[in-house]
Write a protein that holds these residues in place. Structure first.
Motif, PDB file in Angstrom:
ATOM      1  N   ARG A 181      41.831  38.924  41.086  1.00  0.00           N
ATOM      2  CA  ARG A 181      41.127  38.156  40.042  1.00  0.00           C
ATOM      3  C   ARG A 181      42.026  37.106  39.400  1.00  0.00           C
ATOM      4  O   ARG A 181      42.146  37.025  38.172  1.00  0.00           O
ATOM      5  CB  ARG A 181      40.563  39.099  38.983  1.00  0.00           C
ATOM      6  N   GLY A 183      41.770  33.660  39.716  1.00  0.00           N
ATOM      7  CA  GLY A 183      41.077  32.477  39.217  1.00  0.00           C
ATOM      8  C   GLY A 183      41.868  31.211  39.516  1.00  0.00           C
ATOM      9  O   GLY A 183      42.730  31.163  40.392  1.00  0.00           O
ATOM     10  N   ASP A 184      41.563  30.150  38.765  1.00  0.00           N
ATOM     11  CA  ASP A 184      42.214  28.853  38.977  1.00  0.00           C
ATOM     12  C   ASP A 184      43.354  28.580  38.012  1.00  0.00           C
ATOM     13  O   ASP A 184      44.151  27.663  38.250  1.00  0.00           O
ATOM     14  CB  ASP A 184      41.183  27.721  38.846  1.00  0.00           C
ATOM     15  N   ASN A 208      39.565  36.060  44.963  1.00  0.00           N
ATOM     16  CA  ASN A 208      40.254  35.777  43.700  1.00  0.00           C
ATOM     17  C   ASN A 208      39.553  34.715  42.876  1.00  0.00           C
ATOM     18  O   ASN A 208      40.168  34.166  41.944  1.00  0.00           O
ATOM     19  CB  ASN A 208      41.695  35.334  43.974  1.00  0.00           C
ATOM     20  N   CYS A 209      38.280  34.412  43.186  1.00  0.00           N
ATOM     21  CA  CYS A 209      37.524  33.386  42.455  1.00  0.00           C
ATOM     22  C   CYS A 209      38.276  32.057  42.452  1.00  0.00           C
ATOM     23  O   CYS A 209      38.338  31.348  41.440  1.00  0.00           O
ATOM     24  CB  CYS A 209      37.235  33.838  41.029  1.00  0.00           C
ATOM     25  N   SER A 211      38.765  28.278  43.468  1.00  0.00           N
ATOM     26  CA  SER A 211      37.951  27.121  43.811  1.00  0.00           C
ATOM     27  C   SER A 211      38.846  25.975  44.279  1.00  0.00           C
ATOM     28  O   SER A 211      40.047  26.143  44.493  1.00  0.00           O
ATOM     29  CB  SER A 211      37.100  26.702  42.608  1.00  0.00           C
ATOM     30  N   ASN A 240      36.158  33.225  48.597  1.00  0.00           N
ATOM     31  CA  ASN A 240      36.428  32.322  47.480  1.00  0.00           C
ATOM     32  C   ASN A 240      35.464  31.137  47.542  1.00  0.00           C
ATOM     33  O   ASN A 240      35.113  30.685  48.631  1.00  0.00           O
ATOM     34  CB  ASN A 240      37.875  31.806  47.519  1.00  0.00           C
ATOM     35  N   THR A 264      33.134  31.716  52.501  1.00  0.00           N
ATOM     36  CA  THR A 264      33.358  30.641  51.541  1.00  0.00           C
ATOM     37  C   THR A 264      32.162  29.686  51.583  1.00  0.00           C
ATOM     38  O   THR A 264      31.175  29.928  52.275  1.00  0.00           O
ATOM     39  CB  THR A 264      34.658  29.885  51.854  1.00  0.00           C
TER      40      THR A 264
END
Length: 418
Positions: A181, A183-184, A208-209, A211, A240, A264
């Motif tokens: 987890r 993220g960005d 891992n979300c 983007s 992702n 994806t």
């Protein structure tokens, strides 16, 4: 001894060793009792005694040193003890104060392995006050021997609690962060793009979300400053929300050999295949690659047991009961609704298992000529003339020269944050 008025001295027998024998210099046995000088002041009485009470001190101030002895039983059942060697006692002392050691550079590896084991037994790497410094001392001196591969798959809590200690390992070659987890905008991205991770060869960032913005941040140092994950060869970006725009940032990884973009926002079509072939010299794999099965990814090094201790300690935290309160649900008449939600979640998990696998690998003409011939024919079906193969490198070079510079305003703004 001395008094307030005049100084009076009291001498005893003085012995001198000569030629291996003791000789009394001033025997006092012949001196009369009344002629001896006595002090007029005494500090303690004759019946004074001293007893050292170690158990009354706090345990952190004074402890019994029973680890310097080895207790055994003889054949008759009697308890016997023998003292440890001076080397073992010295290693125990250094391990007990490992956070105060300045450096171990030049220390033999065999002794360092024993020292690491002794520090591990003393819980020096689980105590937050000494763990980071202790691991740093070993990592600076022995690098990949301490930890070469680290698997934190589905361990987001462990990553959050031990991030300071994980940053100490600067010689990692494999890092699995699947399902953590991130993220960005996670703080761990600053470590991934630092010189401490330049040796990374395998990196797993699935689920891992992540983007396109996260990929831009991950590749900004190597695209602009030519530093960062420059030795990366295997990359996992599965599960992702990555689009084709984000895949354009991956062209800076010149040593990338295998890529996983399954599940994806990218569709496997001729356009995607031509992009990877022209920009990264990679082709689609007909069968799943063994690298992304995570069968070979595991924690390796001296600190393997330390990671397990961290995980066991994190597992001791109280967990909530995942079962629903059936009595309350039956009372409010929502049992059917909950069953439908659970059934939909199970179907979603099953659909994730059935997702199409999209793996790309490097086009190597030296090792697998038969496989590359199949990929050539697969990519160029119903076009197949031999002249087109010779024109493709020229067209790709022309496209590269005509493509604009990858440095944009967003990249400059992103670099300002480092």
């Amino acid at each position: 001894m001395y008094s307030s008025g005049s100084i009076e001295y009291e001498y005893g027998n003085v012995y001198v060793r000569e030629k291996g024998e003791l000789r009394c210099v001033n025997p006092t046995r012949n001196v009369p009792q009344f002629s001896r000088l006595k002090s007029s002041y005494k500090l303690f009485a004759k019946d004074f005694s001293v007893r050292l009470c170690i158990e009354s001190f706090p345990p952190n101030k004074c402890r019994k040193r029973n680890d310097h002895f080895i207790f055994t039983y003889n054949s008759e059942g009697s308890l016997r003890y023998t003292a440890k060697s001076l080397l073992d006692i010295s290693l125990l002392f250094i391990a007990d104060n490992i956070e105060h050691v300045e450096s171990l550079i030049g220390f033999p590896e065999q002794m360092a392995d024993k020292l690491f084991t002794a520090a591990e037994e003393k819980q020096k790497f689980t105590d937050p006050s000494t763990s980071a410094r202790g691991l740093q001392v070993f990592s600076e001196a022995y690098g990949e021997l301490v930890l070469k591969s680290l698997c934190l798959r589905q361990r987001c809590l462990l990553l959050a609690e031990r991030m300071e200690e994980i940053r100490v390992f600067h010689c990692l070659e494999t890092l699995d962060l699947h399902g953590c987890r991130l993220g960005d905008s996670h703080d761990f991205f600053s470590h991934l793009t630092s010189p401490a991770c330049t040796r990374l060869i395998k990196l797993f960032l699935g689920a891992n979300c992540l983007s396109d913005k996260g990929l831009q941040r991950l590749t900004a140092p190597i695209r602009v400053m030519k530093r960062g994950l420059e030795n990366l060869q295997q990359l996992d970006l599965s599960s992702n929300p990555v689009t084709e725009k984000g895949l354009g940032y991956l062209t800076c990884f010149h040593k990338l050999c295998e890529l996983n973009i399954s599940d994806t926002n990218v569709q496997l079509d001729s356009r995607l295949k031509s992009f990877f072939r022209s920009k990264m010299s990679m082709v689609s794999s007909a069968s799943p690659l063994q690298t992304f099965t995570h069968s070979e990814c595991r924690t390796e090094g001296w600190a393997e047991q330390v990671i397990n201790q961290w995980e066991n300690k994190a597992a001791e935290l109280p967990k909530k009961n995942p079962k629903p309160r059936t009595n309350a649900l039956q009372f409010y008449g929502r049992e059917k609704f909950v069953r439908e939600v659970v059934h939909s979640v199970c179907n979603h998990n099953q659909s994730e298992d059935k997702t199409s696998i999209i793996h790309f690998h490097k086009l190597d003409l030296h090792t697998s000529p038969g496989h590359t011939a199949d990929t050539h024919t697969h990519l160029n079906t119903q076009r197949g003339k031999k002249r087109k193969f010779s024109r493709e490198p020229e067209e790709s070079a022309a496209k590269r020269s005509a493509s604009p510079c990858p440095l944009s305003a967003e990249d400059l703004e992103l670099l300002g944050s480092y």
